[in-house]
Design a protein around this motif. Structure first.
Motif, PDB file in Angstrom:
ATOM      1  N   PRO A   7     -15.184  -2.084  13.301  1.00 29.56           N
ATOM      2  CA  PRO A   7     -14.330  -3.369  14.155  1.00 29.56           C
ATOM      3  C   PRO A   7     -12.901  -2.839  13.947  1.00 29.56           C
ATOM      4  O   PRO A   7     -12.260  -2.670  12.840  1.00 29.56           O
ATOM      5  CB  PRO A   7     -14.833  -4.407  13.589  1.00 29.56           C
ATOM      6  CG  PRO A   7     -15.388  -4.235  12.581  1.00 29.56           C
ATOM      7  CD  PRO A   7     -16.102  -3.040  12.327  1.00 29.56           C
ATOM      8  N   ASN A   8     -12.108  -3.324  14.705  1.00 35.78           N
ATOM      9  CA  ASN A   8     -10.588  -3.169  14.717  1.00 35.78           C
ATOM     10  C   ASN A   8     -10.178  -4.199  13.625  1.00 35.78           C
ATOM     11  O   ASN A   8     -10.557  -5.395  13.374  1.00 35.78           O
ATOM     12  CB  ASN A   8      -9.908  -3.385  15.986  1.00 35.78           C
ATOM     13  CG  ASN A   8     -10.179  -2.150  17.107  1.00 35.78           C
ATOM     14  OD1 ASN A   8     -10.503  -1.185  16.496  1.00 35.78           O
ATOM     15  ND2 ASN A   8     -10.195  -2.356  18.443  1.00 35.78           N
ATOM     16  N   SER A   9      -9.059  -3.841  13.194  1.00 36.02           N
ATOM     17  CA  SER A   9      -8.262  -4.684  12.329  1.00 36.02           C
ATOM     18  C   SER A   9      -6.979  -4.521  12.380  1.00 36.02           C
ATOM     19  O   SER A   9      -6.389  -3.321  12.074  1.00 36.02           O
ATOM     20  CB  SER A   9      -8.685  -4.585  10.694  1.00 36.02           C
ATOM     21  OG  SER A   9      -7.991  -5.334   9.869  1.00 36.02           O
ATOM     22  N   SER A  10      -6.062  -5.727  12.304  1.00 37.39           N
ATOM     23  CA  SER A  10      -4.674  -5.617  12.879  1.00 37.39           C
ATOM     24  C   SER A  10      -4.054  -5.129  11.314  1.00 37.39           C
ATOM     25  O   SER A  10      -2.901  -5.034  11.375  1.00 37.39           O
ATOM     26  CB  SER A  10      -4.016  -6.696  13.490  1.00 37.39           C
ATOM     27  OG  SER A  10      -4.305  -8.028  12.479  1.00 37.39           O
ATOM     28  N   THR A  11      -4.747  -5.424  10.075  1.00 35.77           N
ATOM     29  CA  THR A  11      -4.004  -5.561   9.074  1.00 35.77           C
ATOM     30  C   THR A  11      -4.229  -3.980   8.199  1.00 35.77           C
ATOM     31  O   THR A  11      -3.559  -3.487   7.219  1.00 35.77           O
ATOM     32  CB  THR A  11      -4.565  -6.344   7.885  1.00 35.77           C
ATOM     33  OG1 THR A  11      -5.905  -6.417   7.814  1.00 35.77           O
ATOM     34  CG2 THR A  11      -4.088  -7.823   8.725  1.00 35.77           C
ATOM     35  N   VAL A  12      -5.304  -3.349   8.935  1.00 35.40           N
ATOM     36  CA  VAL A  12      -5.383  -1.904   8.267  1.00 35.40           C
ATOM     37  C   VAL A  12      -5.054  -0.859   9.237  1.00 35.40           C
ATOM     38  O   VAL A  12      -5.377  -0.887  10.365  1.00 35.40           O
ATOM     39  CB  VAL A  12      -6.880  -1.659   7.973  1.00 35.40           C
ATOM     40  CG1 VAL A  12      -7.368  -0.362   7.350  1.00 35.40           C
ATOM     41  CG2 VAL A  12      -7.247  -2.902   6.988  1.00 35.40           C
ATOM     42  N   ARG A  13      -4.388   0.279   8.841  1.00 32.26           N
ATOM     43  CA  ARG A  13      -3.876   1.484   9.646  1.00 32.26           C
ATOM     44  C   ARG A  13      -5.365   2.130  10.279  1.00 32.26           C
ATOM     45  O   ARG A  13      -6.439   2.169   9.661  1.00 32.26           O
ATOM     46  CB  ARG A  13      -3.085   2.533   8.796  1.00 32.26           C
ATOM     47  CG  ARG A  13      -1.949   1.870   8.280  1.00 32.26           C
ATOM     48  CD  ARG A  13      -1.174   2.674   7.518  1.00 32.26           C
ATOM     49  NE  ARG A  13      -0.612   3.985   8.405  1.00 32.26           N
ATOM     50  CZ  ARG A  13       0.799   3.774   8.618  1.00 32.26           C
ATOM     51  NH1 ARG A  13       1.501   2.665   8.147  1.00 32.26           N
ATOM     52  NH2 ARG A  13       1.604   4.825   9.200  1.00 32.26           N
ATOM     53  N   VAL A  14      -5.250   2.592  11.149  1.00 26.57           N
ATOM     54  CA  VAL A  14      -6.035   3.397  12.019  1.00 26.57           C
ATOM     55  C   VAL A  14      -6.672   4.336  11.299  1.00 26.57           C
ATOM     56  O   VAL A  14      -7.872   4.747  11.099  1.00 26.57           O
ATOM     57  CB  VAL A  14      -5.895   3.814  13.452  1.00 26.57           C
ATOM     58  CG1 VAL A  14      -6.879   4.746  14.027  1.00 26.57           C
ATOM     59  CG2 VAL A  14      -5.484   2.656  14.629  1.00 26.57           C
TER      60      VAL A  14
ATOM     61  N   SER B 179      -6.118  -1.748   0.150  1.00 26.53           N
ATOM     62  CA  SER B 179      -5.561  -3.014   0.034  1.00 26.53           C
ATOM     63  C   SER B 179      -4.270  -3.389   0.670  1.00 26.53           C
ATOM     64  O   SER B 179      -3.808  -4.626   0.712  1.00 26.53           O
ATOM     65  CB  SER B 179      -5.473  -3.149  -1.697  1.00 26.53           C
ATOM     66  OG  SER B 179      -4.610  -2.140  -2.154  1.00 26.53           O
ATOM     67  N   GLY B 180      -3.355  -2.483   0.881  1.00 25.75           N
ATOM     68  CA  GLY B 180      -2.305  -2.629   1.491  1.00 25.75           C
ATOM     69  C   GLY B 180      -1.240  -3.003   0.501  1.00 25.75           C
ATOM     70  O   GLY B 180      -0.040  -3.293   0.896  1.00 25.75           O
ATOM     71  N   SER B 181      -1.431  -3.018  -0.672  1.00 29.74           N
ATOM     72  CA  SER B 181      -0.526  -3.568  -1.830  1.00 29.74           C
ATOM     73  C   SER B 181       0.690  -2.628  -2.040  1.00 29.74           C
ATOM     74  O   SER B 181       1.665  -2.750  -2.585  1.00 29.74           O
ATOM     75  CB  SER B 181      -1.207  -3.809  -3.237  1.00 29.74           C
ATOM     76  OG  SER B 181      -1.905  -2.502  -3.495  1.00 29.74           O
TER      77      SER B 181
END
Length: 210
Positions: free
Chosen positions: A12-19, A99-101
């Motif tokens: 599923p797509n997630s706006s918070t994780v890069r493609v 994690s995007g940290s």
């Protein structure tokens, strides 16, 4: 995991994780199947047109996420998928960190990994630098065939690779080679010398282009 249609469906797509990070997670999931992993591994170093066994697993994902205007992008996806599939057994337990940290340009690129290889004695300093300087002069068509051997050596030595960063760098290579190569070299010398600063004057410009 089986090789059913559900096994190759896109996450599923997630706006918070890069493609790119989502793609890496997807490939790790696909590689839980020995049959799928073997099929993806057969594309090592090859152009997309010769990766017939990979289409089954990548086309369903790329139809929603690929940049249709640039063949470089598709080849980067196929290349990274095959590199992940070809990981030695000792490296298969690692999972991608989303994690995007950490800011994107603080994440390790290929230059960072080569610098780590030098500090850990996996590669000799002159070999690592020669590889970087050679790639800096080459097009992506010349780089792709040599990546499997280099990546295999790094992974076998316990060096981790940020697959999402490598994916984006390869996808943009022919359009931003000098900028990306400079970033690889900067991160290499910082890592090899033990310097940890990661500021780069042109990174923000490249990020805005993506």
């Amino acid at each position: 995991m089986t090789d059913s249609a559900s096994a190759v469906s896109a996450p599923p797509n997630s706006s918070t994780v890069r493609v790119s990070d989502r793609f890496v997670t997807y490939v790790h999931h696909v590689c839980e199947s020995n049959q799928a992993r073997a099929a993806l591994r057969r594309g090592l170093g090859l152009p997309v047109e010769r990766c017939t066994y990979m289409h089954r697993y990548l086309v369903p994902w790329l139809r929603d996420h690929d940049d249709q205007h640039h063949a470089d992008v598709r080849r980067a996806y196929y290349a990274v998928a095959s590199l992940i599939a070809a990981r030695p057994r000792s490296a298969r337990d690692t999972t991608p960190d989303q994690s995007g940290s950490e800011s994107w340009y603080a994440r390790p690129n290929l230059g960072t990994s080569l610098g780590q290889a030098v500090t850990k004695g996996v590669l000799k300093e002159n070999s690592a630098e020669s590889a970087l300087h050679l790639m800096a002069r080459q097009s992506s068509d010349a780089i792709h065939p040599g990546l499997p051997a280099l990546v295999r050596q790094l992974l076998a030595g316990g060096i981790t690779i940020d697959w999402a960063v490598l994916l984006e760098d390869l996808a943009w290579w022919n359009r931003s080679r000098d900028r990306i190569a400079t970033r690889w070299l900067e991160h290499y010398f910082r890592t090899a010398s033990g310097t940890t600063e990661t500021t780069a004057p042109f990174d923000s410009a490249e990020e805005n282009d993506r």
